[in-house]
Enzyme design. Structure first.
Site, PDB file in Angstrom:
ATOM      1  N   GLN B 142       0.883  -1.194  -0.054  1.00 21.73           N
ATOM      2  CA  GLN B 142      -0.074   0.035   0.138  1.00 21.73           C
ATOM      3  C   GLN B 142       0.775   1.086   0.122  1.00 21.73           C
ATOM      4  OE1 GLN B 142      -1.851   0.875   3.551  1.00 21.73           O
ATOM      5  NE2 GLN B 142      -3.208   1.803   3.078  1.00 21.73           N
ATOM      6  N   GLY B 143       0.586   2.084  -0.978  1.00 21.81           N
ATOM      7  CA  GLY B 143       1.421   3.313  -1.200  1.00 21.81           C
ATOM      8  C   GLY B 143       0.524   4.449  -0.643  1.00 21.81           C
ATOM      9  N   SER B 145       1.083   6.764   2.907  1.00 20.58           N
ATOM     10  CA  SER B 145       2.022   7.603   3.725  1.00 20.58           C
ATOM     11  C   SER B 145       3.020   8.214   2.994  1.00 20.58           C
ATOM     12  CB  SER B 145       2.557   6.901   4.996  1.00 20.58           C
ATOM     13  OG  SER B 145       1.234   6.649   5.885  1.00 20.58           O
ATOM     14  N   SER B 177       4.763  -1.928   4.364  1.00 20.85           N
ATOM     15  CA  SER B 177       5.078  -3.222   4.701  1.00 20.85           C
ATOM     16  C   SER B 177       4.825  -4.068   3.353  1.00 20.85           C
ATOM     17  CB  SER B 177       3.866  -3.696   5.559  1.00 20.85           C
ATOM     18  OG  SER B 177       3.916  -2.770   6.831  1.00 20.85           O
ATOM     19  N   GLU B 262      -9.381  -1.413   6.086  1.00 17.52           N
ATOM     20  CA  GLU B 262      -7.988  -1.757   6.834  1.00 17.52           C
ATOM     21  C   GLU B 262      -8.129  -1.198   8.306  1.00 17.52           C
ATOM     22  OE1 GLU B 262      -5.056   1.544   5.828  1.00 17.52           O
ATOM     23  OE2 GLU B 262      -3.656   0.327   6.903  1.00 17.52           O
ATOM     24  N   GLU B 403      -5.122   9.083  17.544  1.00 20.16           N
ATOM     25  CA  GLU B 403      -5.814  10.373  17.769  1.00 20.16           C
ATOM     26  C   GLU B 403      -6.558  10.737  16.562  1.00 20.16           C
ATOM     27  OE1 GLU B 403      -2.421   9.369  18.380  1.00 20.16           O
ATOM     28  OE2 GLU B 403      -2.573   9.925  20.432  1.00 20.16           O
TER      29      GLU B 403
END
Lengths: 395, 420
Positions: B142-143, B145, B177, B262, B403
């Site tokens: 997964q791309g 962040s 990951s 997710e 958060e």
């Protein structure tokens, strides 16, 4: 595996809960509650409640729901009862319903003609309260300051005389009947005592919670026919109390979950509308995040309430464990929600005029009934980790 | 969303359909004899910890076997390589869990890329990508962040420039990951610099086949000293327009589908959870092992199990663990839920914070021994509690920090003003 996926919370339970919410929203709004119980600023011993509304709730069968069908009740399951009590808690309703339902589960565990007869009266609307706490505030099943003395021989001529004081009796001024825990030579029993019987005096406590009453019930030479008054013959009282305890804990936890949901929704509404620094309070994460934490604590407790209620009906071997988990979680959720509901309302939350103190006080009272979170966890630790000192003995 | 959504929704029924019951029996029978023996080499703690090709191939073979037996992708239509069943993945997941089966390695594929492609892909994309995703023939990463876009995900700067029927993509992705093993990446990037949200688009890009041709994968070292995630540098990578998922400018909506799944709140029951922890780590990392740990640990010269403070901490965690299960159970019953998203959106927070707190208390129980790295032969339980405690921050930070999760709950469920 024999426990139903839906907690045994079926259509009739959902209907009862919905109906209760609608009825209490119109007939027992927070506004009306504040007028009823907070009209005068006073640490009151008075018993302030809407007796006309209570008569209606009795007519709807609310006292009969937990009474078995064999005693002319509706015999609904504990999940349905918890659903109803959530709504009672949400309304912070001053009524003897919680006390009566708790006593109902004790009576159901008694198996005697006197208990059966009282269950029939409950189904017809009699309010009952358990008088089982001593002067030190201990409700442990063997503890009582009341003594029972038998006279007149056994059988139908027998009489029993009760002497002593039961403390911290819930909704005592609203109750028609007390289920009194008393010590006899053979052990601890449970006795049915009419609130107006000669020798019974109710001394109201001055309490913080405005949504209920509490009293010391003094019994001086209260002499009753044994066949009509012995609900659980000594030494069977503690067994009946133990059998009912999971239900009582779940009912108290349900009341707290309902009240905590009111605290959440009311405080969230304030955070949506009150503007400071040109923004609604809820914009600020120092306000937003505690509100979310309130919600998560409530949801944890609510899941455990229905888990406990379902276990009570379907997996009795686990009922006590799960009920203590529910009461622990609900007590902590109530404490947190009470604290945050006042704090996040700011100055107005600290006033008598604001409604949040009514729930704050009800929750603080509920928290200690039958044990707060740490009390429940100490009992749970004995079961889940082993008694203190047990490890070495095994090693 | 398309018309097939109902096929993939987790069942809200209390009872089990005849199809589910028969399928459960089938799963159970197959699992009784087909769980692979523990290999001679150590297996990782979870899919994102896979660190060698040997580990990957072992787990890939397991996913393929389970897929061929019909336990993976049960509810996807047959045309996309699925089993064409209704509400059966949940049943398979329960049986995998109960059997203590190993996890599946293609976690990003099963948990995120699969549902996203199913909901937003073209017919051709679904037919091309879903079958090898389900069988683990192709691994996904997964791309999302970037160094400059973490919690504020819509701030991504990776840019796709249109060039006729192709796109030329450049940027820098982090915390990726499985990138070292991945065939494909789901990519959130920018196609316009003018609008923050409406300037986003979503692509599928090749990784393994593009190494050295516009893609560089470099390992990042975690605070534990372990590897497992990466940074991915994308430099003038050329992809065809049929690699775009959803419309140009609609990337944010597509990304929301990915994130919903997710965080465990999606409507699609995914098999990504697989089964047990696997390998050398058979004991659960949650709270249930703590009573035994307390009985075996010493505190002030007495068993830690006798310390009232430790007892209280342990029981608090056991209560939370029970509540987590029961909240999942309650989420299936609308009569006991006030708001449809209220419980699903809590899921990731509850589980990640429970794991973290349980690992912390386990370290407290360990006392002096908690100072030992797992490389030390005297470290109890292979030193896994201090490691689990450090690793737990991966869960409270990844996939939206705790958060950010609280912001989402406050805004969507309680209707509070957006904190941005």
């Amino acid at each position: 595996m024999n426990s139903p996926d839906d907690f045994g919370f079926e259509d009739d339970a959902a209907l009862l809960k919905r109906t209760a919410r609608r009825l209490l929203e119109t007939r027992a709004s927070t506004d009306a509650l504040h007028r009823l119980v907070a009209g005068r600023v006073d640490a009151t011993r008075e018993c302030l409640w809407d007796q006309a509304l209570w008569a209606e709730l009795v007519a709807l069968g609310w006292t009969a729901i937990a009474v078995p069908e064999s005693a002319d009740g509706f015999g609904m399951g504990l999940p349905a009862i918890c659903g109803l009590i959530e709504e009672v808690g949400r309304a912070a309703l001053p009524s003897p319903l919680v006390a009566t339902l708790c006593a109902t589960y004790v009576l159901r565990a008694c198996d005697s003609p006197a208990a059966e007869a009282l269950l029939r009266r409950v189904a017809e609307g009699a309010a009952v309260s358990l008088a089982g706490t001593d002067a030190r505030g201990s409700w442990e099943h063997e503890d009582t300051d009341v003594t029972a003395t038998s006279s007149g021989g056994a059988g139908s001529n027998g009489q029993v005389t009760l002497d002593g004081v039961a403390c911290y009796v819930q909704d005592a001024q609203k109750a028609e009947v007390f289920l009194v825990k008393a010590r006899a030579p053979a052990g601890v029993g449970l006795y049915v005592v009419d609130a107006r019987a000669p020798g019974v005096t109710v001394h109201p406590d001055a309490i913080l919670d405005l949504t209920r009453d509490q009293a010391r019930v003094e019994l001086r030479g209260v002499t009753l026919p044994a066949d009509a008054s012995v609900a659980a013959a000594p030494p069977d009282g503690p067994r009946a109390l133990r059998a009912a305890e999971p239900a009582m804990l779940a009912i108290l936890a349900a009341d707290m979950v309902g009240a905590a949901e009111w605290q959440l929704q009311t405080t969230a509404e304030y955070a949506r509308t009150r503007v400071q620094f040109d923004r609604p309070l809820g914009f600020f994460q120092a306000v937003k995040h505690p509100l979310v934490d309130m919600m998560m604590k409530i949801d944890e407790a609510r899941s455990l309430v229905y888990d406990a209620a379902c276990s009570f009906e379907h997996e009795p071997a686990h009922a006590e464990l799960r009920a203590r988990m529910a009461k622990s979680s609900a007590s902590d959720a109530a404490a947190y929600c009470s604290s945050r509901s006042v704090q996040l309302h700011g100055g107005i939350g600290f006033t008598w005029e604001c409604f949040v103190h009514l729930y704050f006080k009800r929750q603080k009272h509920n928290e200690v009934l039958l044990g707060d979170g740490a009390y429940q966890r100490a009992k749970l630790a004995d079961a889940l980790i082993g008694p203190i000192g047990g490890t070495r003995a095994c090693a | 969303m398309d018309g097939n959504t109902h096929l993939l929704e987790a069942s809200a029924d209390a009872g089990e359909s005849p199809e589910q019951a028969a399928f459960r029996a089938r799963c159970r029978a197959w699992l009784a004899t087909n769980i692979p023996a523990k290999p001679a080499f150590a297996l990782p703690l979870g899919p994102i910890e896979i660190s060698s090709a040997q580990q990957l191939e072992h787990l890939r073979a397991w996913q393929r076997a389970a897929y061929e037996a019909g336990l993976v992708g049960c509810d996807y239509p047959e045309a996309y390589g699925g089993g064409g069943r209704r509400s059966c993945q949940r049943v398979a997941n329960e049986e995998l869990q109960a059997a203590g089966a190993p996890f599946f390695p293609n976690i990003v594929g099963l948990g995120m890329a699969g549902p996203t492609i199913f909901h937003h892909g073209t017919e051709a994309q679904k037919r091309r990508y879903l079958p090898p995703l389900l069988s683990a023939a192709e691994i996904w990463c997964q791309g999302f962040s970037e160094p400059g876009a973490g919690s504020d995900l819509a701030g991504v700067q990776t840019f796709a420039r249109r060039d006729g029927a192709r796109w030329i993509i450049s940027g820098h992705k982090v915390w990726t990951s499985l990138a070292q093993f991945a065939d494909w990446m789901i990519l959130l990037c920018r196609t316009s610099r003018e609008h923050k949200y409406a300037g986003l688009s979503y692509f599928i890009i090749p990784i393994a086949s593009a190494i050295g041709r516009g893609v560089t994968v470099r390992p990042l070292i975690k605070m534990t000293g372990g590897t497992g995630f990466n940074e991915v540098l994308i430099d003038e990578l050329v992809v065809d327009d049929d690699m775009r998922l959803g419309e140009v400018g609609q990337g944010w909506a597509v990304a929301m589908t990915t994130l919903l799944h997710e965080r465990g709140a999606g409507t699609l029951a995914t098999p990504s959870a697989g089964g047990g922890i696997g390998g050398d780590e058979e004991d659960a990392l949650g709270a249930s092992g703590l009573p035994a740990l307390a009985r075996a640990s010493v505190r002030a010269g007495r068993p830690a199990a006798d310390d009232p403070v430790m007892r209280d901490k342990i029981v608090q965690l056991l209560i939370r663990e029970r509540a987590l299960q029961q909240t999942r159970r309650r989420a299936q019953h609308p009569a006991l839920c006030d708001h449809p998203q209220r419980l699903p959106l809590q899921h990731k927070l509850l589980i990640s914070e429970l794991l973290q707190d349980a690992a912390r208390v386990a370290c407290e129980l360990g006392g002096m021994a908690s100072t030992l790295h797992r490389a030390d032969p005297n470290a109890p339980a292979g030193g896994r509690w201090p490691l689990a405690y450090m690793n737990s921050y991966g869960f409270t930070i990844a996939a939206g920090t705790s958060e950010v999760q609280r912001n989402i709950l406050g805004e969507r469920v309680l209707g509070l003003a957006k904190s941005k």
